[in-house]
Enzyme design. Structure first.
Site, mmCIF file in Angstrom:
data_model
loop_
_atom_site.group_PDB
_atom_site.id
_atom_site.type_symbol
_atom_site.label_atom_id
_atom_site.label_comp_id
_atom_site.label_asym_id
_atom_site.label_seq_id
_atom_site.Cartn_x
_atom_site.Cartn_y
_atom_site.Cartn_z
ATOM 1 N N GLY A 224 0.838 -1.199 0.000
ATOM 2 C CA GLY A 224 0.000 0.000 0.000
ATOM 3 C C GLY A 224 0.864 1.237 0.000
ATOM 4 C CG ASN A 225 -0.268 4.562 -1.603
ATOM 5 O OD1 ASN A 225 -1.026 5.320 -1.028
ATOM 6 N ND2 ASN A 225 -0.618 3.911 -2.714
ATOM 7 N NE ARG A 226 4.194 8.540 4.623
ATOM 8 C CZ ARG A 226 5.083 9.540 4.589
ATOM 9 N NH1 ARG A 226 6.181 9.420 3.879
ATOM 10 N NH2 ARG A 226 4.865 10.656 5.253
ATOM 11 C CB SER A 227 -2.643 8.045 -0.511
ATOM 12 O OG SER A 227 -3.759 8.869 -0.763
ATOM 13 C CB ALA A 292 -1.667 7.296 -3.870
#
Ligand code: C5P
Length: 429
Positions: A224-227, A292
């Protein structure tokens, strides 16, 4: 001491950035939610005066409003007469927010009545005025209310679109008061920029993607990502408040509430997001890809949890995800969606030894083929997970403008200005 300055505890002159906010409260069941709104404003350091109608006091007691605001509360124009509150409160306010605004209060404001302190305050206020209506759907949709809302908007008043959902009793429909945090966000945006909420997107359909996708490895792990989703949600929220019909295709966020008056579709992976975006893009005037999207996904995702085992773990093989934005641009080239569809991309960029942020952003705009590119300068404490943002807006016609530092709502309002200016004037209403 200069105007607008106050002496701090250490004695230095510091600018007094606190604003005077009048919170008007109408007599509806949603009056209880105004307590959280008042608290939001006082916690942000603003000076709050609460002006309920007599009927609002049937729902929430005067003592509650006085305790929350730290100021006396009155409803009529004949208390404290030497202080002339019926004129002074409105004249001195930096912002007036009426929440909830009942159908009756909207009608009285339209008529210019001044038979209580709240309506008198509305007549003397020269600052931004926000009404957050809350009522049953039948009342909200009644031609009298529709006309009253149109009149107030034509006078420059912001009338917030209500949310849909559970009303008093068992009814559901449009007319719910948006969450206090959402009202506070919209209202304080007007302190940053009084003209941030024109009704310039009426008749337009806008698709916004937001948040991050999660690409599963197994039932408990993902890439995943930090969005946080905050910037995309701000664009969706403001587009709806500027009159658009909005579909928000949302990945994972930092627990954000669905914006009022927005149809929110939740998705998990990049592939799910592509399906949702492709399904709606052809029916929209604008597609804003603020999400994102994970560039890669694990090539295999297993249905039972991968065990730790004794030895070294296996390497994770990755597969490239489809580029959703590029797909929308291609569909437009292929005539699968209207040529007039405006496509907006986002870029989170950093510079390096080979080029600065803008050099990379210009190349991305060309590569993606979108009409507008919103560029965030990312890095320590910037853009991700925070409430403020800045950057640039690049257009396919070569124009470039800086997006000044401010709240994500302010940035959303600047992006929507560019969207509105770029839209085909023949579309919409
Ligand atoms: O190439 P990059 O990921 O930096 O591009 C960012 C832009 O492309 C954003 O608008 C993002 O929503 C979109 N994007 C996409 N599909 C992907 C990756 C990014 O639509 N797989």
């Amino acid at each position: 001491m200069p105007d607008g300055a106050s002496r701090s505890a250490i004695g230095a002159d510091v600018p007094d950035t606190r604003k005077r906010i009048v919170v008007g409260v109408g007599g509806g069941i949603a009056a209880y939610k105004s307590c959280a709104l008042i608290r939001d404003f006082t916690e942000a350091g603003h000076k709050v005066r609460v002006v309920p109608t007599e009927s609002a006091l049937e729902f929430v007691g005067r003592a509650t409003f006085e305790a929350l605001s730290g100021n006396p509360v009155q409803t009529g124009v004949f208390t404290d007469v030497p202080q002339v509150p019926h004129v002074r409160l409105g004249q001195e306010a930096d912002l007036v927010v009426v929440a909830p605004a009942t159908a009756d209060l909207l009608a009285r404001a339209v008529m210019g009545r001044a038979d209580d302190l709240l309506t008198a305050t509305l007549l003397t206020a020269r600052c931004p005025v926000v009404f957050a209506p809350a009522m049953h759907t039948e009342m909200w949709e009644h031609p009298a209310t529709v006309a009253n809302v149109a009149t107030l908007r034509a006078r420059g008043v912001t009338v917030v679109e209500p949310a849909s959902g559970r009303l008093t009793g068992k009814d559901t429909g449009a007319g719910r008061l948006p969450e206090p945090e959402e009202i506070a966000g919209l209202a304080t945006l007007l302190l940053e920029r009084p003209d941030a909420l024109p009704r310039d997107l009426e008749g337009r359909r806008v698709l916004v993607s937001a948040g991050g996708t999660r690409e599963p490895l197994d039932p408990v792990r993902f890439l995943g990502n930090r969005s946080s989703g905050k910037q995309g949600y701000a664009i969706a929220r403001l587009a709806a408040q500027r009159g658009a019909e909005v579909i928000l295709v949302s990945g994972y966020t930092a627990g954000l509430d669905e914006p009022a008056a927005v149809e929110t579709v939740h998705v998990r992976t990049a592939e799910d997001m592509k399906v949702a975006v492709d399904k709606e893009a052809g029916r929209c005037d604008v597609v804003v890809m603020a999400a994102a999207v994970a560039d890669f996904r694990p090539s295999t995702s297993v249905t039972s949890k991968i065990k730790k085992g004794a030895g070294e773990p296996d390497a994770i093989a990755l597969t490239k995800n489809p580029d959703i934005l590029a797909g929308v641009v291609q569909a437009r080239r292929d005539g699968e969606i209207p040529a007039s569809t405006l496509v907006v991309g986002f870029a989170a960029e950093t510079g390096d030894a080979d080029g600065d942020v803008l050099t990379y952003a210009r190349a991305k705009l060309r590569r993606k083929g979108c009409d507008l590119l919103v560029v965030n300068a990312v890095g320590e404490g910037k853009a991700f997970e925070v409430d403020h943002n800045d950057g640039w807006l690049l257009s396919a016609d070569g124009s470039e403008s800086a997006l000044e530092h401010g709240s994500k709502a302010l940035m959303a309002s600047r992006v929507l200005d560019a969207v509105s200016a770029a839209l085909d004037p023949a579309g919409g209403e």
